[in-house]
Motif scaffolding. Structure first.
Motif, PDB file in Angstrom:
ATOM      1  N   GLU A 189     -25.724 -14.074  32.323  1.00  0.00           N
ATOM      2  CA  GLU A 189     -26.822 -13.327  31.691  1.00  0.00           C
ATOM      3  C   GLU A 189     -26.975 -13.700  30.224  1.00  0.00           C
ATOM      4  O   GLU A 189     -28.080 -13.913  29.728  1.00  0.00           O
ATOM      5  N   SER A 190     -25.836 -13.794  29.510  1.00  0.00           N
ATOM      6  CA  SER A 190     -25.976 -14.063  28.077  1.00  0.00           C
ATOM      7  C   SER A 190     -26.386 -15.512  27.832  1.00  0.00           C
ATOM      8  O   SER A 190     -27.167 -15.788  26.914  1.00  0.00           O
ATOM      9  N   GLU A 191     -25.906 -16.439  28.663  1.00  0.00           N
ATOM     10  CA  GLU A 191     -26.346 -17.841  28.488  1.00  0.00           C
ATOM     11  C   GLU A 191     -27.839 -17.982  28.794  1.00  0.00           C
ATOM     12  O   GLU A 191     -28.560 -18.706  28.114  1.00  0.00           O
ATOM     13  N   TYR A 192     -28.277 -17.282  29.826  1.00  0.00           N
ATOM     14  CA  TYR A 192     -29.703 -17.322  30.186  1.00  0.00           C
ATOM     15  C   TYR A 192     -30.547 -16.812  29.009  1.00  0.00           C
ATOM     16  O   TYR A 192     -31.522 -17.433  28.608  1.00  0.00           O
ATOM     17  N   ASN A 193     -30.134 -15.687  28.438  1.00  0.00           N
ATOM     18  CA  ASN A 193     -30.899 -15.108  27.323  1.00  0.00           C
ATOM     19  C   ASN A 193     -30.832 -15.959  26.061  1.00  0.00           C
ATOM     20  O   ASN A 193     -31.760 -15.971  25.260  1.00  0.00           O
ATOM     21  N   ARG A 194     -29.729 -16.681  25.899  1.00  0.00           N
ATOM     22  CA  ARG A 194     -29.569 -17.531  24.709  1.00  0.00           C
ATOM     23  C   ARG A 194     -30.563 -18.694  24.717  1.00  0.00           C
ATOM     24  O   ARG A 194     -31.026 -19.133  23.667  1.00  0.00           O
ATOM     25  N   VAL A 195     -30.895 -19.184  25.916  1.00  0.00           N
ATOM     26  CA  VAL A 195     -31.766 -20.371  25.979  1.00  0.00           C
ATOM     27  C   VAL A 195     -33.175 -20.012  26.467  1.00  0.00           C
ATOM     28  O   VAL A 195     -33.931 -20.853  26.927  1.00  0.00           O
ATOM     29  N   LEU A 196     -33.499 -18.722  26.341  1.00  0.00           N
ATOM     30  CA  LEU A 196     -34.792 -18.233  26.810  1.00  0.00           C
ATOM     31  C   LEU A 196     -35.925 -18.714  25.889  1.00  0.00           C
ATOM     32  O   LEU A 196     -35.841 -18.587  24.664  1.00  0.00           O
ATOM     33  N   TYR A 197     -36.966 -19.241  26.500  1.00  0.00           N
ATOM     34  CA  TYR A 197     -38.158 -19.701  25.778  1.00  0.00           C
ATOM     35  C   TYR A 197     -38.765 -18.536  24.986  1.00  0.00           C
ATOM     36  O   TYR A 197     -38.979 -17.466  25.541  1.00  0.00           O
ATOM     37  N   ARG A 198     -38.984 -18.749  23.720  1.00  0.00           N
ATOM     38  CA  ARG A 198     -39.637 -17.802  22.792  1.00  0.00           C
ATOM     39  C   ARG A 198     -38.804 -16.569  22.441  1.00  0.00           C
ATOM     40  O   ARG A 198     -39.348 -15.632  21.837  1.00  0.00           O
ATOM     41  N   VAL A 199     -37.546 -16.516  22.835  1.00  0.00           N
ATOM     42  CA  VAL A 199     -36.775 -15.295  22.538  1.00  0.00           C
ATOM     43  C   VAL A 199     -36.661 -15.104  21.022  1.00  0.00           C
ATOM     44  O   VAL A 199     -36.466 -16.062  20.266  1.00  0.00           O
ATOM     45  N   GLY A 200     -36.879 -13.860  20.570  1.00  0.00           N
ATOM     46  CA  GLY A 200     -36.709 -13.540  19.146  1.00  0.00           C
ATOM     47  C   GLY A 200     -37.805 -14.079  18.243  1.00  0.00           C
ATOM     48  O   GLY A 200     -37.658 -14.072  17.022  1.00  0.00           O
ATOM     49  N   GLU A 201     -38.915 -14.562  18.823  1.00  0.00           N
ATOM     50  CA  GLU A 201     -40.012 -15.114  17.996  1.00  0.00           C
ATOM     51  C   GLU A 201     -41.306 -14.353  18.308  1.00  0.00           C
ATOM     52  O   GLU A 201     -41.502 -13.903  19.428  1.00  0.00           O
ATOM     53  N   TRP A 202     -42.170 -14.287  17.301  1.00  0.00           N
ATOM     54  CA  TRP A 202     -43.474 -13.649  17.533  1.00  0.00           C
ATOM     55  C   TRP A 202     -44.452 -14.656  18.120  1.00  0.00           C
ATOM     56  O   TRP A 202     -44.617 -15.747  17.588  1.00  0.00           O
ATOM     57  N   HIS A 203     -45.059 -14.269  19.245  1.00  0.00           N
ATOM     58  CA  HIS A 203     -46.066 -15.130  19.895  1.00  0.00           C
ATOM     59  C   HIS A 203     -47.129 -14.246  20.536  1.00  0.00           C
ATOM     60  O   HIS A 203     -46.956 -13.038  20.644  1.00  0.00           O
ATOM     61  N   ARG A 204     -48.174 -14.911  21.035  1.00  0.00           N
ATOM     62  CA  ARG A 204     -49.250 -14.153  21.655  1.00  0.00           C
ATOM     63  C   ARG A 204     -49.093 -14.089  23.179  1.00  0.00           C
ATOM     64  O   ARG A 204     -48.663 -15.052  23.818  1.00  0.00           O
ATOM     65  N   TYR A 205     -49.414 -12.908  23.701  1.00  0.00           N
ATOM     66  CA  TYR A 205     -49.313 -12.626  25.145  1.00  0.00           C
ATOM     67  C   TYR A 205     -50.518 -11.801  25.544  1.00  0.00           C
ATOM     68  O   TYR A 205     -51.257 -11.310  24.689  1.00  0.00           O
ATOM     69  N   SER A 206     -50.672 -11.611  26.861  1.00  0.00           N
ATOM     70  CA  SER A 206     -51.623 -10.592  27.287  1.00  0.00           C
ATOM     71  C   SER A 206     -51.043  -9.832  28.466  1.00  0.00           C
ATOM     72  O   SER A 206     -50.254 -10.383  29.260  1.00  0.00           O
ATOM     73  N   ASP A 207     -51.397  -8.546  28.519  1.00  0.00           N
ATOM     74  CA  ASP A 207     -51.013  -7.712  29.657  1.00  0.00           C
ATOM     75  C   ASP A 207     -52.232  -6.911  30.081  1.00  0.00           C
ATOM     76  O   ASP A 207     -53.347  -7.195  29.627  1.00  0.00           O
ATOM     77  N   ASP A 208     -52.062  -5.897  30.925  1.00  0.00           N
ATOM     78  CA  ASP A 208     -53.250  -5.210  31.431  1.00  0.00           C
ATOM     79  C   ASP A 208     -53.986  -4.418  30.352  1.00  0.00           C
ATOM     80  O   ASP A 208     -55.096  -3.933  30.577  1.00  0.00           O
ATOM     81  N   SER A 209     -53.370  -4.322  29.147  1.00  0.00           N
ATOM     82  CA  SER A 209     -54.106  -3.649  28.077  1.00  0.00           C
ATOM     83  C   SER A 209     -54.744  -4.651  27.113  1.00  0.00           C
ATOM     84  O   SER A 209     -55.318  -4.251  26.101  1.00  0.00           O
ATOM     85  N   GLY A 210     -54.628  -5.937  27.405  1.00  0.00           N
ATOM     86  CA  GLY A 210     -55.291  -6.945  26.574  1.00  0.00           C
ATOM     87  C   GLY A 210     -54.312  -7.869  25.868  1.00  0.00           C
ATOM     88  O   GLY A 210     -53.125  -7.901  26.179  1.00  0.00           O
ATOM     89  N   GLU A 211     -54.862  -8.619  24.890  1.00  0.00           N
ATOM     90  CA  GLU A 211     -54.052  -9.619  24.198  1.00  0.00           C
ATOM     91  C   GLU A 211     -53.278  -8.966  23.053  1.00  0.00           C
ATOM     92  O   GLU A 211     -53.783  -8.028  22.423  1.00  0.00           O
ATOM     93  N   PHE A 212     -52.098  -9.425  22.786  1.00  0.00           N
ATOM     94  CA  PHE A 212     -51.295  -8.830  21.704  1.00  0.00           C
ATOM     95  C   PHE A 212     -50.263  -9.833  21.202  1.00  0.00           C
ATOM     96  O   PHE A 212     -50.019 -10.862  21.840  1.00  0.00           O
ATOM     97  N   GLU A 213     -49.668  -9.498  20.060  1.00  0.00           N
ATOM     98  CA  GLU A 213     -48.569 -10.294  19.545  1.00  0.00           C
ATOM     99  C   GLU A 213     -47.267  -9.563  19.870  1.00  0.00           C
ATOM    100  O   GLU A 213     -47.164  -8.349  19.660  1.00  0.00           O
ATOM    101  N   GLY A 214     -46.318 -10.284  20.390  1.00  0.00           N
ATOM    102  CA  GLY A 214     -45.071  -9.631  20.777  1.00  0.00           C
ATOM    103  C   GLY A 214     -43.873 -10.532  20.573  1.00  0.00           C
ATOM    104  O   GLY A 214     -44.010 -11.738  20.340  1.00  0.00           O
ATOM    105  N   MET A 215     -42.709  -9.900  20.642  1.00  0.00           N
ATOM    106  CA  MET A 215     -41.460 -10.651  20.523  1.00  0.00           C
ATOM    107  C   MET A 215     -40.593 -10.363  21.754  1.00  0.00           C
ATOM    108  O   MET A 215     -40.299  -9.197  22.053  1.00  0.00           O
ATOM    109  N   ILE A 216     -40.219 -11.420  22.447  1.00  0.00           N
ATOM    110  CA  ILE A 216     -39.330 -11.242  23.600  1.00  0.00           C
ATOM    111  C   ILE A 216     -37.951 -10.869  23.080  1.00  0.00           C
ATOM    112  O   ILE A 216     -37.377 -11.559  22.241  1.00  0.00           O
TER     113      ILE A 216
END
Ligand code: BTN
Length: 246
Positions: A189-216
């Motif tokens: 689990e910790s190795e997976y999270n360590r190499v996760l794409y975009r973890v700990g960075e602000w990027h743009r996403y969208s969900d059912d409430s629309g587009e937003f900036e978020g951090m995984i």
């Protein structure tokens, strides 16, 4: 060794996952049976998608496992261990490989490998699991319209020997599956999270409430993606409940 004790190669199949499923129905294939093909006529991607692979250019592989020690509630560990095995192989060739939740392998912002895991739940246990892996190795022209494919050849500038990549993948899967068997869940689990794409960075996403900036923040043991929005609220997503804006 479990993964790779029995290996079958086909020149042409519909889908190596389909071949694995037929083997599970008709016989009792040994755990760790590996099925590879030079070409798939109907390569399957995530539900609703196909998988493009030029004949003889890429790694197309399915592995049959019997992870009976895993409860259905913990089945995301199979995604983690297969993703990490593919990440291990890609990382031999580049430092920029990441796992994009739940189980794509990216180099930079491009997808180099896809994984299709088909688990069969028998009551309280995972009876069997088919882990299908498509790794783009020597293909340089992609025709399917997939948004961002890339291959090892495009990343490294050299042609790769498919047999060596297949051996590396078999060994990596065996090593990672051994971690599942020996209960190294927290490490996976910790190795997976360590190499996760975009973890700990602000990027743009969208969900059912629309587009937003978020951090995984990371992925939980149950496979849910945890994302913080700019307003400080934390949200949990299941697969397909959030889109990454690339
Ligand atoms: C995805 O859409 O990202 C998953 C792609 C999985 C492709 C692999 S190739 C080997 C195995 N056989 C299939 O038909 N699909 C998987």
């Amino acid at each position: 060794m479990i993964v790779g004790t029995y290996v079958r190669h086909f020149e042409k199949v519909s889908s190596t996952n389909a071949v694995a499923a037929a083997m599970l129905n008709e016989q009792a294939p040994a755990e760790g049976t590996v099925i590879t093909a030079s070409y798939q006529e109907s390569g399957r991607g995530q539900p609703g998608n196909s998988w493009e692979s030029e004949p003889g250019k890429n790694l197309i592989m399915s592995v049959i496992l019997y992870p009976v020690m895993i409860s259905p509630a913990d089945q995301f560990i199979i995604s983690e261990m297969v993703s990490l095995a593919v990440w291990d192989v890609v990382s031999k060739h580049t430092q920029n490989a990441r796992i994009k939740w739940p189980n794509d392998i990216y180099v930079g912002n491009d997808k180099i490998a896809g994984i299709l895991i088909e688990n069969s739940i028998m009551g309280e246990i995972l009876g069997s699991s088919i882990a299908g892996i498509g790794l783009n190795v020597n293909q340089t022209l992609f025709l399917s319209g997939a948004p961002n494919p890339v291959s090892l050849k495009q990343v490294t500038g050299t042609t790769h020997y498919l047999k060596a990549v297949k051996e590396d993948m078999t060994a990596a899967l065996d090593r990672r599956y051994a971690m599942v068997i020996s209960g190294e869940k927290a490490t996976l689990e910790s190795e997976y999270n360590r190499v996760l794409y975009r973890v700990g960075e602000w990027h743009r996403y969208s969900d059912d409430s629309g587009e937003f900036e978020g951090m995984i923040e990371g992925v939980r043991a149950d496979g849910m993606l945890s994302v913080t929005k700019r307003d400080g609220t934390r949200h949990l997503y299941a697969f397909r409940e959030i889109d990454y804006i690339l």
